[in-house]
Design an enzyme around this catalytic site. Structure first.
Site, short mmCIF file in Angstrom:
data_model
loop_
_atom_site.label_atom_id
_atom_site.label_comp_id
_atom_site.label_asym_id
_atom_site.label_seq_id
_atom_site.Cartn_x
_atom_site.Cartn_y
_atom_site.Cartn_z
CG HIS A 29 -2.29 0.54 0.94
ND1 HIS A 29 -2.51 1.58 0.05
CD2 HIS A 29 -3.51 0.21 1.44
CE1 HIS A 29 -3.80 1.86 0.02
NE2 HIS A 29 -4.43 1.05 0.84
CB ALA A 30 4.28 2.04 1.12
#
Length: 505
Positions: free
Chosen positions: A146-147
């Site tokens: 998700h980063a």
């Protein structure tokens, strides 16, 4: 080198062995459309290798600043190896839907190596007994941290490995990628020092941009245009405690035409409103069966993309959020839809008054070391078990293409979503649309939801009840067991028998 934003870095800090913070998808393909009528794993490796220039995330890895004194950086990985990121497994016989869901959950539960580019593709063949699929189909499970991406920027990676036909034409542009050298500690600490000098100015700028929004919110509340009656903590449920390392996955597809027709029963309602009402009905049934349904409505956090037109390919997350009650305290499905629509309108008005981009900007103000320490401490002491949650679940809608897509010449038949769960939020509902189908998928902590087939059945029952209430017909009887998902694909004519082949040998 490109530094992560505060919002992107927060997903790195939240990562623990029990809470891997990656999102992904499960796509199912028919290899009969590929050249020769089948797809080999070697073909898939070569195909993906030829498309790496289509998305920056493929070859960028994280570099952490010592002691997390500043947010990490992205660099072009000098040790990139595609065979580390693309794997190949097969389901044991008979190869049915439940086996696929179990395998997806197992793979999704495993954290990725944060010292490599943060994505993995796993080819899963052996789908020989999934209802509605022709023989030889294979699945592709994707995992992307998700980063690196949010739901919208992740479209760039999907676009890179998909075509609009089965021709498998190579990209016209030559790959100009070049690796970078690993930065040394002194360089990282120097950058951290100068960034800390600029931080007070960022705080002043962000607060200054948000003040007009706060004033607008106060004005709209004073005029009665926005209500703050539901801005409170959510009721505690089984999904809002400390999570385990184990996951479950399932998905329930619906005809998109039905969802669109159902929304017309309530003036100005949207597809999202219908989806939220279905999830609300599903959660009501699931928790009611366990005698755990709270009196107050459960709430859902709905992410909002704040990307501008020039930021579609930007790396990382540009999202804000709304919190919307799901109407789980309402038995009547049509009344629930009206309630969800009204609450969604109110939540949108609040977000618009403050400014969704302003809310997202506040994540830049979190000190990096403090954010990492707080995330680890929150997990270690089990704090999620001691307080009421801000929201009960997440419902995130990612609109997909209406036209067929092809991967390595194989036609995509269906697509479902996977997403992370974490302490205080053990159930997430990614919503993916593709072609004429929209599917509510879900990922949950296995300890909190040991019977995912019952929640899948509850979602199906909620859909049928809302369809009967909005489009007419007989109220459906609540199913006792989960129906097997059907993929929206026409069966092949009997007059064209094809030899049975492996999906990805």
């Amino acid at each position: 080198m490109l530094q992560l934003s505060g919002q992107d870095a927060s997903f790195v800090y939240l990562e623990t062995p029990y809470t891997p913070m990656h999102i992904g998808s499960v796509a199912i393909y028919d290899p009969s459309t590929a050249p020769g009528g089948f797809v080999r794993f070697k073909d898939i490796l070569n195909f993906i290798g030829s498309r790496l220039s289509g998305a920056r995330s493929f070859r960028q890895r994280l570099v952490r600043v010592p002691f997390d004194l500043d947010h990490p950086y992205w660099i072009e990985d000098p040790e990139f190896d595609i065979e580390f990121h693309v794997r190949h497994i097969a389901l044991p016989k008979p190869g049915d839907w439940r086996q696929l869901c179990i395998q997806v959950a197992r793979l999704h539960s495993r954290p990725m190596d944060l010292n490599k580019p943060l994505w993995e593709f796993t080819v899963i063949e052996g789908l020989d007994n999934v209802e509605g699929l022709p023989p030889g189909c294979f699945a592709l499970l994707s995992k992307v941290h998700h980063a690196a991406v949010d739901g919208m920027s992740g479209v760039e990676m999907s676009t890179a490995v998909h075509d609009l036909d089965a021709s498998m034409a190579r990209p016209r542009e030559q790959d100009q990628w070049k690796p970078e050298h690993m930065p040394n500690v002194a360089d990282l600490l120097t950058r951290s020092y100068f960034n800390s000098l600029r931080q007070p100015m960022r705080v002043v700028e962000t607060i200054g941009r948000s003040l007009p929004g706060m004033a607008r919110l106060a004005a709209t509340v004073g005029k009665g245009e926005v209500s703050l009656s539901n801005t409170k903590m959510a009721p505690k449920t089984r999904f809002n405690g400390k999570v385990s390392p184990h996951r479950v996955f399932d998905a329930v597809p619906f005809r998109l035409a039905d969802i669109r027709a159902m929304k017309d029963a309530v003036p100005d309602a949207t597809v999202n409103d219908v989806i939220l009402a279905i999830v609300g009905g599903g959660l009501r049934t699931y928790l009611e069966d366990k005698n755990e349904l709270p009196r107050e409505s459960l709430t859902a956090m709905a992410p909002i993309s704040v990307r501008g037109e020039g930021e579609k390919a930007a790396l990382g997350n540009l999202v804000s959020a709304m919190v919307i009650p799901l109407g789980t305290h309402i038995a009547d499905p049509l009344a629930r839809l009206k309630y969800v629509h009204d609450e969604a309108v109110n939540s949108k008005a609040m977000t618009n008054a403050v400014g969704a981009r302003s809310l997202a900007d506040y994540s830049q103000l979190i000190p990096s070391g403090l954010a990492g320490l707080a995330a680890r401490l929150y997990t270690r002491i089990g704090a999620a078990n001691t307080h009421a949650p801000v929201f009960n679940t997440v419902v995130t809608n990612v609109p997909g293409p209406r036209v067929p897509l092809y991967f390595c010449g194989a036609k995509m038949l269906a697509s479902y979503g996977t997403a992370p769960v974490f302490d205080s939020m053990g159930l997430i509902n990614p919503v993916y649309s593709y072609g004429d189908t929209i599917a509510i998928s879900f990922t949950a902590d296995r300890g909190m939801m040991p019977d995912p087939e019952k929640y899948a059945a509850a979602l199906q029952s909620s859909f049928e009840a809302l369809k009967a209430a909005t489009l007419g017909g007989t109220q459906p009887v609540k199913p006792k067991a989960a129906p097997r998902p059907r993929v929206a694909v026409k069966p092949k004519p009997a007059a064209k028998p094809a030899p049975r082949r492996k999906g990805a040998a």
